[in-house]
Write an enzyme that holds these catalytic residues in place. Sequence first.
Site, PDB file in Angstrom:
ATOM      1  N   SER A  21       0.860  -1.129   0.201  1.00  0.00           N
ATOM      2  CA  SER A  21       0.003  -0.105  -0.127  1.00  0.00           C
ATOM      3  C   SER A  21       0.752   1.275   0.072  1.00  0.00           C
ATOM      4  O   SER A  21       1.647   1.496  -1.053  1.00  0.00           O
ATOM      5  CB  SER A  21      -0.950  -0.124   1.385  1.00  0.00           C
ATOM      6  OG  SER A  21      -1.897   1.034   1.092  1.00  0.00           O
ATOM      7  N   ASP A  32     -10.171  -4.116  -4.613  1.00  0.00           N
ATOM      8  CA  ASP A  32      -9.449  -2.841  -4.020  1.00  0.00           C
ATOM      9  C   ASP A  32      -9.452  -1.573  -4.759  1.00  0.00           C
ATOM     10  O   ASP A  32      -9.134  -1.670  -6.142  1.00  0.00           O
ATOM     11  CB  ASP A  32      -7.610  -3.367  -3.923  1.00  0.00           C
ATOM     12  CG  ASP A  32      -6.979  -2.430  -3.327  1.00  0.00           C
ATOM     13  OD1 ASP A  32      -7.136  -1.416  -2.861  1.00  0.00           O
ATOM     14  OD2 ASP A  32      -5.753  -2.635  -3.234  1.00  0.00           O
ATOM     15  N   HIS A  58      -8.142  -5.375  -0.317  1.00  0.00           N
ATOM     16  CA  HIS A  58      -6.781  -4.372   0.304  1.00  0.00           C
ATOM     17  C   HIS A  58      -6.616  -4.670   1.588  1.00  0.00           C
ATOM     18  O   HIS A  58      -7.430  -5.201   2.364  1.00  0.00           O
ATOM     19  CB  HIS A  58      -7.039  -3.038   0.280  1.00  0.00           C
ATOM     20  CG  HIS A  58      -5.988  -2.087   0.533  1.00  0.00           C
ATOM     21  ND1 HIS A  58      -5.102  -1.612  -0.639  1.00  0.00           N
ATOM     22  CD2 HIS A  58      -5.580  -1.830   1.458  1.00  0.00           C
ATOM     23  CE1 HIS A  58      -4.006  -1.019   0.040  1.00  0.00           C
ATOM     24  NE2 HIS A  58      -4.254  -0.926   1.255  1.00  0.00           N
TER      25      HIS A  58
END
Length: 355
Positions: A198, A293, A323
Amino acid sequence: MPKVLELVQPTLEAAAVRGIFSLPQPVRRLLAGRPIRLDDQELALDAQLLLKLQRLSGQEQLAAATPELARAGMRRSTKITSMFAVPGVVVADRSIPTEAGELAARLYRPRELTEAGPLLVFFHGGGWVIGNLDSHDDLCRFLAKHAGIRVLSVDYRLAPEFPFPAALDDCIDAYRYAVDNAAELGTSSELVAVGGDSAGGNLATSVALHATRSGLVKPVFQLLIYPAVDATTRRRSRELFGKGFLLTDGDMNWFMDHYAPDLDVRHDPRLSVLLAEDLSGLPAAHIVTAGFDPLRDEAEAYAQRLADAGVPVIARRFPDLIHGFANLRPIGGRFQEALFEIVGTLRAALSLQKT
């Protein structure tokens, strides 16, 4: 008594979660509800069940009223999902000197690994606002153990106390430290890779771009797990999956408003790496995305741009996942299956670099 309850409650909740996920598949399906299908994808039962539990707990967002509350929420989640450490991993605390001060870090090594080998410098996710060494301790242990490598996890400065580019500056310094101290860390300067998830994936690829263009020894490889690479454009996946799939549209706005409140800064290719004019010469990359996501499309666009620039890329979408699934590995099931595949790719890629 209240303090005792605060200490015991995460343990009880962790036991409850493990119990629920160990139920027979038909029971878990009954609890989760009818399968969710969107964009020609079906959400994994494990992911759907986790989201159902999250809704029932009232914790449907990563953001909070203040950064301190959001960080506390992540610490609580970490305690619930990571009760048992991955065995067979030696962990040592480190301190990385930088111009801004000392950075805390952790060096992970499989117990049986004694010879020199690749090192992965890892940057944790959390929207540049939350997350720390503890939140990604399980993931780093797992990467070290099952990829058979050393992992150096870096505790960079967080926003809003330290907005962009403080986190990136720290990560560049940490990478430089790893290269300069490679022998002492059990590696060589030619075998240092970068990785992250991320926001950490954003930092990893920005470090790789900086090293490639600045004359530093460039990383041997990039492991980018659902990276954020463009803060300027809303893509289709953000519209489709911006609500109800762990990372929300509101979370993303909240994180970016803390990390880069100046809208003009968001066009800086050090933050929006997808906007960099030239991506040629960057290290080979494994780019992992999740089907449900909001960041999916920008990460896959980055994989395509790297490939178009002649960079070797292994792009892998897990169409049934959400995610943050890498941090959910301790729950087991589909989350752990996916992470084993990622580690296998990482291990193979780094093994080729040693030959």
